[in-house]
Scaffold this motif. Structure first.
Motif, PDB file in Angstrom:
ATOM      1  N   THR A 136       0.814  -1.215   0.000  1.00 21.19           N
ATOM      2  CA  THR A 136       0.000   0.000   0.000  1.00 21.19           C
ATOM      3  C   THR A 136       0.848   1.266   0.000  1.00 21.19           C
ATOM      4  OG1 THR A 136      -0.137   0.046   2.425  1.00 21.19           O
ATOM      5  CG2 THR A 136      -1.848  -1.180   1.236  1.00 21.19           C
ATOM      6  N   GLU A 137       2.165   1.132   0.239  1.00 22.19           N
ATOM      7  CA  GLU A 137       3.051   2.292   0.294  1.00 22.19           C
ATOM      8  C   GLU A 137       3.809   2.521  -1.011  1.00 22.19           C
ATOM      9  OE1 GLU A 137       4.249   2.326   5.016  1.00 22.19           O
ATOM     10  OE2 GLU A 137       5.295   0.908   3.697  1.00 22.19           O
ATOM     11  N   ALA A 138       3.736   1.573  -1.942  1.00 24.96           N
ATOM     12  CA  ALA A 138       4.411   1.735  -3.228  1.00 24.96           C
ATOM     13  C   ALA A 138       3.742   2.854  -4.013  1.00 24.96           C
ATOM     14  CB  ALA A 138       4.357   0.433  -4.018  1.00 24.96           C
ATOM     15  N   TYR A 139       4.528   3.568  -4.819  1.00 26.66           N
ATOM     16  CA  TYR A 139       3.973   4.751  -5.477  1.00 26.66           C
ATOM     17  C   TYR A 139       2.762   4.453  -6.372  1.00 26.66           C
ATOM     18  CZ  TYR A 139       6.256   4.103 -10.073  1.00 26.66           C
ATOM     19  OH  TYR A 139       6.642   3.632 -11.303  1.00 26.66           O
ATOM     20  N   PRO A 140       2.672   3.293  -7.070  1.00 30.42           N
ATOM     21  CA  PRO A 140       1.439   3.051  -7.827  1.00 30.42           C
ATOM     22  C   PRO A 140       0.197   2.985  -6.935  1.00 30.42           C
ATOM     23  CG  PRO A 140       3.197   1.644  -8.641  1.00 30.42           C
ATOM     24  CD  PRO A 140       3.686   2.244  -7.347  1.00 30.42           C
ATOM     25  N   ALA A 141       0.338   2.410  -5.739  1.00 30.59           N
ATOM     26  CA  ALA A 141      -0.794   2.351  -4.810  1.00 30.59           C
ATOM     27  C   ALA A 141      -1.189   3.742  -4.339  1.00 30.59           C
ATOM     28  CB  ALA A 141      -0.451   1.466  -3.616  1.00 30.59           C
ATOM     29  N   LEU A 142      -0.198   4.597  -4.136  1.00 35.04           N
ATOM     30  CA  LEU A 142      -0.490   5.967  -3.723  1.00 35.04           C
ATOM     31  C   LEU A 142      -1.203   6.732  -4.836  1.00 35.04           C
ATOM     32  CD1 LEU A 142       2.873   6.851  -1.923  1.00 35.04           C
ATOM     33  CD2 LEU A 142       0.755   5.951  -0.927  1.00 35.04           C
ATOM     34  N   ILE A 143      -0.849   6.428  -6.064  1.00 32.90           N
ATOM     35  CA  ILE A 143      -1.550   7.044  -7.193  1.00 32.90           C
ATOM     36  C   ILE A 143      -2.995   6.541  -7.253  1.00 32.90           C
ATOM     37  CG2 ILE A 143      -1.656   7.077  -9.725  1.00 32.90           C
ATOM     38  CD1 ILE A 143       1.408   7.372  -9.686  1.00 32.90           C
TER      39      ILE A 143
END
Length: 227
Positions: free
Chosen positions: A65-72
């Protein structure tokens, strides 16, 4: 030796993405070896954004959930936009590896394609021409399968100790491909993160959760105009 090169990269603030397994915090494998992936699923009612890349995309050392795609994805959801993010990042991926894997991922519909590959090629000293050829082949396959796809390419850089000509030629891969293929360009994925210790994990290579928030912003600035 690759880690030593990367540490040199941080010293000079010209970081390149290397490979690690980005699946979770418990995984401490820091090699360039690729790992198996589980099949990816999407919601058919939504348009798909495929992020295709290395451990930076996978989110090495972080909760998924902390990876940048998840943040996007979080930003997309907050705006109530009809898009589903698919994280196609893989530990140790090279451009040649990506070329061999892309057809499998294209079995699902892709509306926006974000390409983050090539840095592992550079760290291994592979010819820039070969990396460029492989990336172009990936781009061609995506376009052939989905002619109306919108595309983004994330720029990367090599450390200066690999030689001025090589680092310049490598850096130019990304704007050249972006222009040739009418792709949106993220000039440098690790902008404002590379070379800043507090934004990188203890290995000095991979961004922390705070660092990935910046990566997400670097991509979002470009991606939002395509949504």
């Amino acid at each position: 030796m690759l880690r030593k090169r990367l540490m040199g990269l941080f010293v000079f603030a010209a970081l390149a993405a290397s490979c690690g397994n980005g699946q979770n915090k418990k995984n401490d494998d820091k090699t360039l070896d690729s790992t198996d992936q589980k099949p990816l699923t999407t919601e058919t009612s939504k348009k798909n954004i495929l992020f295709f890349g290395t451990s930076l995309t996978a989110g090495y050392g972080l909760d998924p959930t902390e990876a940048y795609p998840a943040l996007i994805q979080n930003r997309i959801d907050s705006l109530k936009l009809n898009y589903k993010v698919i994280n196609g990042g893989l530990s140790g991926e090279t451009s040649a590896g990506g070329k061999g894997r892309i057809d499998w991922l294209l079995k699902q519909p892709v509306d926006i394609f974000v390409l983050e590959l090539g840095a592992n090629d550079g760290l291994r000293g592979l010819a820039v021409a070969e990396t460029t050829k492989n990336l172009q082949d990936i781009i061609d396959r995506v376009k052939a399968k989905y002619p109306n796809v919108k595309m983004v390419i994330a720029g990367m850089q090599m450390p200066p100790n690999m030689g001025a000509k090589f680092t310049t030629d490598f850096k130019n891969i990304y704007p050249t491909l972006a222009k040739k293929n009418d792709m949106a360009l993220v000039p440098f994925l690790l902008d404002k993160v590379g070379g800043i210790p507090k934004l990188n994990q203890q290995d000095g290579i991979h961004p922390t959760a705070e660092g990935d928030k910046i990566l997400a912003n670097n991509v979002w600035v470009v991606l939002k105009d395509l949504l």
